[in-house]
Design a protein around this motif. Sequence first.
Motif, short mmCIF file in Angstrom:
data_model
loop_
_atom_site.label_atom_id
_atom_site.label_comp_id
_atom_site.label_asym_id
_atom_site.label_seq_id
_atom_site.Cartn_x
_atom_site.Cartn_y
_atom_site.Cartn_z
N GLN A 220 -31.34 60.53 -48.81
CA GLN A 220 -32.63 60.89 -49.18
C GLN A 220 -33.28 59.69 -49.11
O GLN A 220 -34.64 59.54 -48.99
CB GLN A 220 -32.78 61.63 -50.55
N ILE A 221 -32.75 58.64 -49.64
CA ILE A 221 -33.45 57.39 -49.49
C ILE A 221 -33.56 56.65 -48.11
O ILE A 221 -34.81 56.46 -47.93
CB ILE A 221 -32.76 56.26 -50.29
N VAL A 222 -32.72 56.96 -47.10
CA VAL A 222 -32.80 56.62 -45.98
C VAL A 222 -34.10 57.56 -45.30
O VAL A 222 -34.78 56.94 -44.31
CB VAL A 222 -31.62 56.59 -45.13
N SER A 223 -34.03 58.61 -45.45
CA SER A 223 -34.88 59.55 -44.89
C SER A 223 -36.37 59.25 -45.29
O SER A 223 -37.15 59.39 -44.53
CB SER A 223 -34.71 61.22 -45.25
N THR A 224 -36.40 58.85 -46.62
CA THR A 224 -37.77 58.43 -47.17
C THR A 224 -38.36 57.29 -46.55
O THR A 224 -39.49 57.04 -46.07
CB THR A 224 -37.86 58.28 -48.56
N ILE A 225 -37.41 56.41 -46.34
CA ILE A 225 -37.81 55.18 -45.81
C ILE A 225 -38.33 55.17 -44.32
O ILE A 225 -39.16 54.45 -43.86
CB ILE A 225 -36.61 54.06 -45.89
N LEU A 226 -37.61 55.96 -43.59
CA LEU A 226 -37.86 56.12 -42.20
C LEU A 226 -39.26 56.77 -41.99
O LEU A 226 -39.95 56.73 -40.92
CB LEU A 226 -36.96 57.14 -41.54
N LYS A 227 -39.78 57.31 -42.97
CA LYS A 227 -41.03 57.78 -42.84
C LYS A 227 -42.32 56.78 -43.12
O LYS A 227 -43.24 57.07 -42.89
CB LYS A 227 -41.41 58.88 -43.88
N VAL A 228 -41.80 55.65 -43.53
CA VAL A 228 -42.88 54.63 -43.70
C VAL A 228 -42.98 53.68 -42.78
O VAL A 228 -41.67 53.00 -42.27
CB VAL A 228 -42.39 53.70 -45.16
N PRO A 229 -43.88 53.46 -41.82
CA PRO A 229 -44.07 52.81 -40.60
C PRO A 229 -43.98 51.17 -40.96
O PRO A 229 -44.98 50.50 -40.96
CB PRO A 229 -45.32 53.19 -39.85
#
Length: 314
Positions: A220-229
């Motif tokens: 979930q952390i990785v998924s959230t981070i990937l949404k931030v450019p």
Amino acid sequence: MTGRNQTIVSEFILLGLPIEPGQQNLFYALFLLMYLTTVLGNLLIIFLIRLDSDLHTPMYLFLSNLSFSDLCFSSVTMPKLLQGMQSQDPSIPYAGCLAQMYFFLLFGDLESFLLVAMAYDRYVAICFPLHYTAIMSPKLCLSLVALSWVLTMFHALLHTLLMARLWFCADNVIPHFFCDMSALLKLACSDTRVNELVIFVMGGLILVIPFLLIIMSYAQIVSTILKVPSARGIRKAFSTCGSHLSVVSLFYGTVIGLYLCPSENNSTIRETVMALMYMVVTPMLNPFIYSLRNRDMKGALGRVFHKRKIVFFL
């Protein structure tokens, strides 16, 4: 049992590590250095968190308990291992063997629960930053730590009491460097099916479920981070998550492989190496992975030494 010598065992003989006599001093120095690194690194983290008020946050509450757990986990077996490598008396009393097994399980399980709490803390901090303070309240954090201690004490006591009810015959030689549960079960002359069932069931609850929760949290952390450019943020996050997951995988991978997925082909040397990985290497690496690479910890180290320097000169 009828055809076996039923003499009550009062002590066990630990064979130690399968090391050639000419290499004993080299490995003794190596393990002593690793143990001292573990002790000093984890003590440094505990003292820094205690002395620096900026580190009185949920993350560092869990981290201080993890460092204490690592320190004790390593100290349960390493002093006896080092003593056995230098002395000619590899024996350990029956009561001492059960005590070592109890504390080994206690601090090993405690590390498992604390790693879950730390993963959840990072999950909330990154995925719900605006609600972090409300969710990770002091009451919740203290409850998670207290619950971890209570559950691990119960689990360790359960296995110790089940082991204490077994009978051991004349064979009292443990082909290991500590009182390993699986090694003790192989020496027992009474029925061990209940012990093995409890190890499998409780092991799944204590090890597999926390491991899956940690993986889910970091996913979930990785998924959230990937949404931030932000390339810099992504690199930093993957660096941190990667190092954390490497230690988590090392700890859980060896423990699950050794106790929940045992193989008849596992040699004594292989089992010993796997045990050393999670009992010696992981507690030594944790201070570097979780703290000494951390900017907050480095800042706290500078502030603490700066204060001590001022007091000294005054």
